[in-house]
Design an enzyme around this catalytic site. Structure first.
Site, PDB file in Angstrom:
ATOM      1  N   GLY A 114       0.927  -0.986   0.021  1.00  0.00           N
ATOM      2  CA  GLY A 114      -0.077   0.196  -0.049  1.00  0.00           C
ATOM      3  C   GLY A 114       1.021   1.235  -0.074  1.00  0.00           C
ATOM      4  O   GLY A 114       2.052   1.261   0.461  1.00  0.00           O
ATOM      5  N   CYS A 115       0.357   2.349  -0.239  1.00  0.00           N
ATOM      6  CA  CYS A 115       1.001   3.395  -0.466  1.00  0.00           C
ATOM      7  C   CYS A 115       1.526   4.149   0.877  1.00  0.00           C
ATOM      8  O   CYS A 115       2.645   4.556   1.093  1.00  0.00           O
ATOM      9  CB  CYS A 115       0.203   4.655  -1.208  1.00  0.00           C
ATOM     10  SG  CYS A 115      -1.495   5.094  -0.544  1.00  0.00           S
ATOM     11  N   TYR A 116       0.639   4.273   1.851  1.00  0.00           N
ATOM     12  CA  TYR A 116       0.946   4.591   3.207  1.00  0.00           C
ATOM     13  C   TYR A 116       2.054   3.665   4.072  1.00  0.00           C
ATOM     14  O   TYR A 116       2.824   4.120   4.456  1.00  0.00           O
ATOM     15  CB  TYR A 116      -0.195   4.944   4.080  1.00  0.00           C
ATOM     16  CG  TYR A 116      -1.208   6.028   3.612  1.00  0.00           C
ATOM     17  CD1 TYR A 116      -0.600   7.383   3.901  1.00  0.00           C
ATOM     18  CD2 TYR A 116      -2.501   5.634   3.125  1.00  0.00           C
ATOM     19  CE1 TYR A 116      -1.793   8.382   3.490  1.00  0.00           C
ATOM     20  CE2 TYR A 116      -3.260   6.890   3.053  1.00  0.00           C
ATOM     21  CZ  TYR A 116      -3.030   8.056   2.980  1.00  0.00           C
ATOM     22  OH  TYR A 116      -3.817   9.270   2.949  1.00  0.00           O
TER      23      TYR A 116
END
Length: 312
Positions: A114-116
């Site tokens: 995921g990005c975060y």
């Protein structure tokens, strides 16, 4: 030549991946016409004829696609949340820990991060491995993303003519879908308190992890924290740890600091007198946070140069 099929290629991440691979002679593409994209027979053929499948789908649809793959030679990169903590999937963050890059190279199933979590784990995993952040430490994470991270509906909402707030906090139930992978891959006993937000820019991301030095397992300085991060990421081709001498001159960081690129930059800020540190990761939510990460994993799995097609 490696045959690629992007299932869900009409979405934001799928389009970004295709754009990065378009000029690459090492790859051919299996594509379905718009009228056949949801045809199960056509999808089944495409999934099983590909050397590498990239899933840019909601979680349930990604699981359904994996179940349709019968060809043992077909390899999969899943960009959904579905398999990021699954035992039989390799987490697709090459910089996570020693040997992760080699695991990705030989894996059949890779879960794109995921990005975060990419920003969070790049900051925190080196410190838990070094024994600096205790296993049972309750961490707080503040982060802000460009609105493209919210998918088509959010993009359409932000691109309308009506005024949009400069800052929108969400995930207020503290049950964001990225929390399990943040906890699991950081080797933490407790889920971090994660406070995400959206800003009215198309792309870009900042992830902040504040630390009280007195709460850490070892007595460390800002220089020690920086050294641990720099050593951990010294062989990375996409992550740069900014020198402490440079960070002392920085007064602010824009959310777009790494926008348009597939790199990530890490910073160690703090106030030694007050015993406080602020770890910051800057990345593009569609770059190192999504499509760029997928292309990096495709390169590793297909034996190509790890940076080929990346915007660094």
């Amino acid at each position: 030549m490696t045959a690629i099929f992007i299932d869900g290629g009409a979405g934001t991440t799928g389009l970004e991946i295709r754009e990065r691979l378009a000029s690459r002679s090492e790859f051919s593409f299996i594509t379905l016409e718009e009228s056949r994209r949801k045809d199960q027979k056509a999808r089944h053929e495409a999934l099983n004829n590909a050397d590498i499948v990239i899933l840019c789908l909601p979680d349930d649809a990604a699981c359904e696609a994996v179940a349709m793959i019968e060809n043992p030679a077909t390899r999969v990169i899943d960009a959904s949340t579905a398999h990021r903590t699954a035992q039989d999937w390799i987490y697709g963050l090459p910089e996570l820990t020693k040997g992760q890059r080699e695991r990705i190279k030989s894996a059949r199933f890779v879960a794109n991060p995921g990005c975060y979590p990419s920003g969070f784990l790049s900051l925190v995993r080196p410190l838990t491995e070094a024994g600096v952040i205790p296993h049972d430490k309750m961490l707080t994470v503040h982060a802000v993303s460009g609105f493209s991270g919210g998918g088509r509906k959010m993009i359409e909402a932000y691109q309308q003519d009506k005024p949009v707030s400069a800052f929108n906090a969400y995930g207020l139930t503290l049950n964001h879908k990225h929390i399990p992978e943040m906890k699991y891959h950081a080797d933490l006993a407790h889920s971090p308190i994660f406070a995400p937000a959206v800003a009215p820019c198309y792309r870009g991301m900042l992830v902040h992890v504040p630390l009280s030095l007195a709460d850490l397992r070892k007595k460390v300085t800002l220089a020690d924290l920086h050294q641990i991060l720099a050593t951990h990421h010294q062989d990375s081709v996409t992550i740069r740890v900014q020198a402490l001498a440079e960070t002392t001159e920085i007064k602010q960081i824009q959310i777009e600091h790494c926008a348009g690129s597939d790199r990530m930059e890490l910073f160690v800020f703090g106030n030694e007198k007050n015993g406080q540190a602020l770890l910051v990761a800057a990345l593009d939510n569609l770059g190192k946070g999504a499509a760029g990460a997928a292309v990096q994993n495709i390169n590793l799995m297909s034996g190509c140069d790890e940076t080929a097609g990346l915007r660094l």
